[in-house]
Design a protein around this motif. Sequence first.
Motif, PDB file in Angstrom:
ATOM      1  N   ALA A 256       0.818  -1.212   0.000  1.00  0.00           N
ATOM      2  CA  ALA A 256       0.000   0.000   0.000  1.00  0.00           C
ATOM      3  C   ALA A 256       0.851   1.259   0.000  1.00  0.00           C
ATOM      4  CB  ALA A 256      -0.927  -0.005   1.222  1.00  0.00           C
ATOM      5  N   SER A 257       1.939   1.253   0.760  1.00  0.00           N
ATOM      6  CA  SER A 257       2.808   2.436   0.816  1.00  0.00           C
ATOM      7  C   SER A 257       3.522   2.666  -0.514  1.00  0.00           C
ATOM      8  CB  SER A 257       3.823   2.303   1.943  1.00  0.00           C
ATOM      9  OG  SER A 257       4.669   1.188   1.743  1.00  0.00           O
ATOM     10  N   ALA A 258       3.850   1.566  -1.212  1.00  0.00           N
ATOM     11  CA  ALA A 258       4.495   1.693  -2.522  1.00  0.00           C
ATOM     12  C   ALA A 258       3.521   2.241  -3.556  1.00  0.00           C
ATOM     13  CB  ALA A 258       5.039   0.345  -2.971  1.00  0.00           C
ATOM     14  N   LEU A 259       2.273   1.745  -3.519  1.00  0.00           N
ATOM     15  CA  LEU A 259       1.278   2.157  -4.512  1.00  0.00           C
ATOM     16  C   LEU A 259       0.711   3.547  -4.245  1.00  0.00           C
ATOM     17  CD1 LEU A 259      -0.753  -1.184  -4.918  1.00  0.00           C
ATOM     18  CD2 LEU A 259       0.936  -0.219  -6.494  1.00  0.00           C
ATOM     19  N   LEU A 260       0.478   3.859  -2.965  1.00  0.00           N
ATOM     20  CA  LEU A 260      -0.214   5.101  -2.626  1.00  0.00           C
ATOM     21  C   LEU A 260       0.710   6.232  -2.191  1.00  0.00           C
ATOM     22  CD1 LEU A 260      -3.206   3.554  -0.619  1.00  0.00           C
ATOM     23  CD2 LEU A 260      -3.183   4.286  -3.013  1.00  0.00           C
ATOM     24  N   LEU A 261       1.868   5.880  -1.623  1.00  0.00           N
ATOM     25  CA  LEU A 261       2.771   6.909  -1.099  1.00  0.00           C
ATOM     26  C   LEU A 261       4.095   6.980  -1.863  1.00  0.00           C
ATOM     27  CD1 LEU A 261       2.246   6.285   2.735  1.00  0.00           C
ATOM     28  CD2 LEU A 261       1.023   7.900   1.266  1.00  0.00           C
ATOM     29  N   GLY A 262       4.304   6.043  -2.765  1.00  0.00           N
ATOM     30  CA  GLY A 262       5.536   6.060  -3.555  1.00  0.00           C
ATOM     31  C   GLY A 262       6.783   5.678  -2.779  1.00  0.00           C
ATOM     32  N   GLU A 263       6.625   4.951  -1.663  1.00  0.00           N
ATOM     33  CA  GLU A 263       7.781   4.528  -0.882  1.00  0.00           C
ATOM     34  C   GLU A 263       8.502   3.380  -1.584  1.00  0.00           C
ATOM     35  OE1 GLU A 263       6.635   3.567   3.083  1.00  0.00           O
ATOM     36  OE2 GLU A 263       5.894   5.575   3.538  1.00  0.00           O
ATOM     37  N   SER A 264       9.816   3.312  -1.408  1.00  0.00           N
ATOM     38  CA  SER A 264      10.598   2.239  -2.022  1.00  0.00           C
ATOM     39  C   SER A 264      11.731   1.820  -1.092  1.00  0.00           C
ATOM     40  CB  SER A 264      11.178   2.687  -3.365  1.00  0.00           C
ATOM     41  OG  SER A 264      12.045   3.802  -3.193  1.00  0.00           O
TER      42      SER A 264
END
Length: 302
Positions: A256-264
């Motif tokens: 969810a953080s990768a898809l919605l917040l752009g975290e990597s």
Amino acid sequence: MNPLYLGVLLVFVSAAAFGVMTIFAVFAYGAGVSVSTLLFLRFLFASAIFFGLILWKKESVRVNKKQLLSLFLLGGILYTMQSLSFFSAVQYIPTSMAALLLYTFPAFVAILSFFVEKEKLRKKTIIAMAISFVGLAMVLGLSFGEIHPLGVFLALAAAIFYSVYIIVGNWVVKGLSPYVTSAYITLFACFSTFLVAQKDGGIDLSFDVQGWFALAGIVVFSTVVAISTFFRALQLISSTKASVLSTFEPVVTFVASALLLGESFTWLQLVGGAAVLGGAVLIVSGKEESAGQAAEKVEAVS
């Protein structure tokens, strides 16, 4: 549906609901909601819903003085401190990292059980703890670098508070309905976070409408649905199986953080994250083995 399959499904629903909680929190902060206001409103609405469910199910809300004091300790102090630490951590570090750091709690539970409950540390548990902490070092990159130390400290503090919460909770809530336990814990947490909010300048409701939607997500999905489905799952499958399956939670946070917040994350950190979760699974499964061996010894004696 087969009770085992239903129990597994309910744990996954619970883990997913818990897993998106920090995502909702980030959106709430973006709308101008403070940590203390967010937590106060979360526990206020959640306790109201839980007490409503108790009335609907026609359960008694009566508890004795000892139980009331214990529930205050759990909700008013331990769960409040865990929530404040965790929700504050995501203001400084990525939500996915905060979720992973929180999942070091099985290692801390094992350590506390050794000192408080004199529970023997088995070789498998020690190895699992080592795997978790090596994985933690990999997630942090062996040095803080650009990672905010305060965020890491707060996330680990949340894991420690949660560990103490689990140890104390195992002693004091036996015999109480899960809904009654949840209702009182969230009610006392509501009182405590209200006092914290007063210290921070009071409850501030002047935030954008996005904040209300994020708050609704935290209350409905990440509190009531998450807790209710987990307790229902415990009626169908063992607590150990449920705990192991709950490691799906940080995976949901990662995605969810990768898809919605752009975290990597780097590959090293991803491997470290897998090690943290793998260690948590081994620790929990090791506890089940110990419990099973103890039960066999009792049966042999009798």
